[in-house]
Scaffold this motif. Sequence first.
Motif, PDB file in Angstrom:
ATOM      1  N   GLU A  58       6.159  -3.654   0.267  1.00 36.96           N
ATOM      2  CA  GLU A  58       5.862  -4.022  -1.115  1.00 36.96           C
ATOM      3  C   GLU A  58       6.227  -2.910  -2.090  1.00 36.96           C
ATOM      4  N   ALA A  59       5.985  -1.664  -1.706  1.00 32.32           N
ATOM      5  CA  ALA A  59       6.302  -0.554  -2.598  1.00 32.32           C
ATOM      6  C   ALA A  59       7.795  -0.444  -2.859  1.00 32.32           C
ATOM      7  N   SER A  60       8.607  -0.885  -1.902  1.00 30.33           N
ATOM      8  CA  SER A  60      10.055  -0.764  -2.067  1.00 30.33           C
ATOM      9  C   SER A  60      10.703  -2.010  -2.654  1.00 30.33           C
ATOM     10  N   THR A  61       9.914  -3.062  -2.913  1.00 29.18           N
ATOM     11  CA  THR A  61      10.500  -4.304  -3.423  1.00 29.18           C
ATOM     12  C   THR A  61       9.851  -4.789  -4.712  1.00 29.18           C
ATOM     13  N   ASN A  62       8.783  -4.133  -5.169  1.00 27.66           N
ATOM     14  CA  ASN A  62       8.114  -4.635  -6.371  1.00 27.66           C
ATOM     15  C   ASN A  62       8.779  -4.105  -7.645  1.00 27.66           C
ATOM     16  N   ARG A 112      -0.556  -8.859  -8.744  1.00 29.15           N
ATOM     17  CA  ARG A 112       0.240 -10.051  -9.057  1.00 29.15           C
ATOM     18  C   ARG A 112       1.370  -9.690 -10.019  1.00 29.15           C
ATOM     19  N   LEU A 113       1.050  -8.947 -11.052  1.00 27.44           N
ATOM     20  CA  LEU A 113       2.038  -8.637 -12.084  1.00 27.44           C
ATOM     21  C   LEU A 113       3.120  -7.682 -11.588  1.00 27.44           C
ATOM     22  N   SER A 114       2.815  -6.880 -10.569  1.00 29.27           N
ATOM     23  CA  SER A 114       3.819  -5.939 -10.076  1.00 29.27           C
ATOM     24  C   SER A 114       4.828  -6.588  -9.134  1.00 29.27           C
ATOM     25  N   ASN A 115       4.559  -7.810  -8.695  1.00 30.13           N
ATOM     26  CA  ASN A 115       5.513  -8.473  -7.803  1.00 30.13           C
ATOM     27  C   ASN A 115       6.846  -8.645  -8.514  1.00 30.13           C
ATOM     28  N   ARG A 116       7.923  -8.389  -7.818  1.00 29.59           N
ATOM     29  CA  ARG A 116       9.251  -8.428  -8.447  1.00 29.59           C
ATOM     30  C   ARG A 116       9.569  -9.820  -8.987  1.00 29.59           C
ATOM     31  N   ARG A 117       9.280 -10.848  -8.239  1.00 34.77           N
ATOM     32  CA  ARG A 117       9.467 -12.219  -8.713  1.00 34.77           C
ATOM     33  C   ARG A 117       8.163 -12.676  -9.346  1.00 34.77           C
ATOM     34  N   GLY A 147       2.679   1.195  -6.060  1.00 31.31           N
ATOM     35  CA  GLY A 147       1.721   0.108  -5.943  1.00 31.31           C
ATOM     36  C   GLY A 147       2.152  -0.936  -4.923  1.00 31.31           C
ATOM     37  N   THR A 148       1.441  -2.042  -4.907  1.00 28.50           N
ATOM     38  CA  THR A 148       1.715  -3.110  -3.945  1.00 28.50           C
ATOM     39  C   THR A 148       2.207  -4.350  -4.689  1.00 28.50           C
ATOM     40  N   ALA A 149       1.924  -5.540  -4.180  1.00 31.52           N
ATOM     41  CA  ALA A 149       2.444  -6.747  -4.818  1.00 31.52           C
ATOM     42  C   ALA A 149       1.620  -7.958  -4.378  1.00 31.52           C
ATOM     43  N   ILE A 150       2.253  -9.104  -4.324  1.00 33.44           N
ATOM     44  CA  ILE A 150       1.525 -10.363  -4.145  1.00 33.44           C
ATOM     45  C   ILE A 150       0.801 -10.443  -2.811  1.00 33.44           C
ATOM     46  N   GLY A 151       1.344  -9.814  -1.756  1.00 36.96           N
ATOM     47  CA  GLY A 151       0.659  -9.840  -0.468  1.00 36.96           C
ATOM     48  C   GLY A 151      -0.710  -9.210  -0.546  1.00 36.96           C
ATOM     49  N   HIS A 152      -0.820  -8.105  -1.270  1.00 39.37           N
ATOM     50  CA  HIS A 152      -2.120  -7.452  -1.423  1.00 39.37           C
ATOM     51  C   HIS A 152      -3.010  -8.210  -2.401  1.00 39.37           C
ATOM     52  N   ASN A 153      -2.418  -8.867  -3.376  1.00 42.33           N
ATOM     53  CA  ASN A 153      -3.211  -9.729  -4.258  1.00 42.33           C
ATOM     54  C   ASN A 153      -3.951 -10.773  -3.423  1.00 42.33           C
ATOM     55  N   ILE A 154      -3.224 -11.435  -2.537  1.00 44.04           N
ATOM     56  CA  ILE A 154      -3.827 -12.472  -1.692  1.00 44.04           C
ATOM     57  C   ILE A 154      -4.778 -11.847  -0.680  1.00 44.04           C
ATOM     58  N   GLY A 155      -4.376 -10.724  -0.079  1.00 44.14           N
ATOM     59  CA  GLY A 155      -5.213 -10.083   0.927  1.00 44.14           C
ATOM     60  C   GLY A 155      -6.570  -9.678   0.386  1.00 44.14           C
ATOM     61  N   HIS A 156      -6.583  -9.091  -0.798  1.00 43.49           N
ATOM     62  CA  HIS A 156      -7.861  -8.690  -1.389  1.00 43.49           C
ATOM     63  C   HIS A 156      -8.693  -9.912  -1.777  1.00 43.49           C
ATOM     64  N   ASN A 169       9.642 -14.914  -1.795  1.00 40.31           N
ATOM     65  CA  ASN A 169      10.005 -13.641  -2.418  1.00 40.31           C
ATOM     66  C   ASN A 169      11.473 -13.290  -2.199  1.00 40.31           C
ATOM     67  N   VAL A 170      11.987 -13.521  -0.980  1.00 38.31           N
ATOM     68  CA  VAL A 170      13.369 -13.112  -0.705  1.00 38.31           C
ATOM     69  C   VAL A 170      14.384 -14.071  -1.318  1.00 38.31           C
ATOM     70  N   ALA A 171      13.948 -15.246  -1.761  1.00 38.02           N
ATOM     71  CA  ALA A 171      14.878 -16.248  -2.281  1.00 38.02           C
ATOM     72  C   ALA A 171      15.617 -15.758  -3.515  1.00 38.02           C
ATOM     73  N   GLU A 172      15.011 -14.856  -4.272  1.00 39.45           N
ATOM     74  CA  GLU A 172      15.671 -14.329  -5.471  1.00 39.45           C
ATOM     75  C   GLU A 172      15.945 -12.834  -5.328  1.00 39.45           C
ATOM     76  N   ASP A 173      16.184 -12.380  -4.119  1.00 40.36           N
ATOM     77  CA  ASP A 173      16.398 -10.949  -3.884  1.00 40.36           C
ATOM     78  C   ASP A 173      17.661 -10.451  -4.573  1.00 40.36           C
ATOM     79  N   ASP A 174      17.542  -9.280  -5.206  1.00 39.94           N
ATOM     80  CA  ASP A 174      18.702  -8.653  -5.821  1.00 39.94           C
ATOM     81  C   ASP A 174      19.029  -7.319  -5.154  1.00 39.94           C
ATOM     82  N   GLY A 175      18.583  -7.172  -3.894  1.00 39.42           N
ATOM     83  CA  GLY A 175      18.915  -5.970  -3.144  1.00 39.42           C
ATOM     84  C   GLY A 175      17.786  -5.325  -2.371  1.00 39.42           C
ATOM     85  N   PRO A 176      16.580  -5.233  -2.933  1.00 40.56           N
ATOM     86  CA  PRO A 176      15.507  -4.508  -2.248  1.00 40.56           C
ATOM     87  C   PRO A 176      15.127  -5.084  -0.884  1.00 40.56           C
TER      88      PRO A 176
END
Length: 382
Positions: free
Chosen positions: A202-206, A359-364, A259-268, A293-300
């Motif tokens: 998550e830290a490398s893709t958000n 939630r807001l830090s998620n790339r998509r 930070g993290t992203a949607i996975g941690h949003n759901i996990g918490h 998440n990977v459907a709109e990947d631009d590289g990460p």
Amino acid sequence: MIATLDRIPTMIQGEGALARIGPEAAALAGPGAVVLLVADPGLKASGMVDEALGALRAAGLEPVLFDGVQSDPKAAQVDAGAQLAREAGARAVVALGGGSAMDAGKLIAAIAGASAPAMAYALCAAPLPQAGLPKICVPTTSGTGSETTRVSIVTGPDGSKQWFWGDELKAERVILDPALTVGLPPHLTAATGLDALVHAMEASTNRNANPANDVYAHAAIRLAAAHLERAVAHPGDLKARAAMQLAAALGGVAIDNAGTAIGHNIGHALGSLRPIHHGRAVGCAMLATLAWNVAEDDGPFAAVAAAMGEPAEARRVPAAFERLMRATGVAISLASEFEGVTPARLAAQMRRPENEAMRLSNRRAATDADLEAFAAAVLSQS
């Protein structure tokens, strides 16, 4: 985008490194000082607590034990630990255990120099006191990365996960002794290892990801992908254990910066509704959201695939992640534990203020409709 890399605690790694807590604590607290040892109570039977107390005494220090910490520590437990530190005149804190012990120990150290209760500082309602105590973190699991972050997560009076952050929470020293993790049961080795992997992914893709921080995140991914199965299947393999400890610590560095992203949003959100191991929760959440998440990947995510040993294609990540989850025996179905929890209720928890930043830090960008779909997916997968 302007990115910064925050300071990284001094890390000491190797079999037998636990003995270093004595001289390191003495250097931070001063000769003969009182040192509060915050320890997971479950470690007493293993002899680790006595070993840690002995190492502190051998350095001429006066250790005081606080083991009133449970999994998902409560704010009241932090307050009790901080009061003990004040009464004993502690000049440093050593946190020994999993993420819960380290989160609690760091927060105890941060607030012990003041009189306000822990909840006064939740979600940065007030700045953390400047007169905190120096901290040494000694993880006995390999997952949370709390040893290298400026974050503590504590359960509030209403059962919600409350966030505390600031440089005042970051440890001065981190002791990584792989021998301390050998007794961890396979299912916990797997769950905590997934936590480390999800942190780095998550830290490398958000939205906050940056090339400098990716150095730490991708290293953590490579270590976890290469060594987690071995650590689960062969608990006594110290090479695999050391690799997973380093993966967790580097994953902590990565989320400390991005930070993290949607996975941690759901996990918490899951953890606020029913008891569930955090690593398993974020692993199940990641599995339920990766294809989206990977459907709109631009590289990460392509870079994540490469770090996992796959061809550098984002579409490879969901299957690779699922294979690792299943190979390490992590239970994917939440049906029994979350019976009666509706997708609407889980989605409502995902929208709570304490989970909004993830939630807001998620790339998509995730809409409310997306949250409902994620909630349904994570509760129904098997």
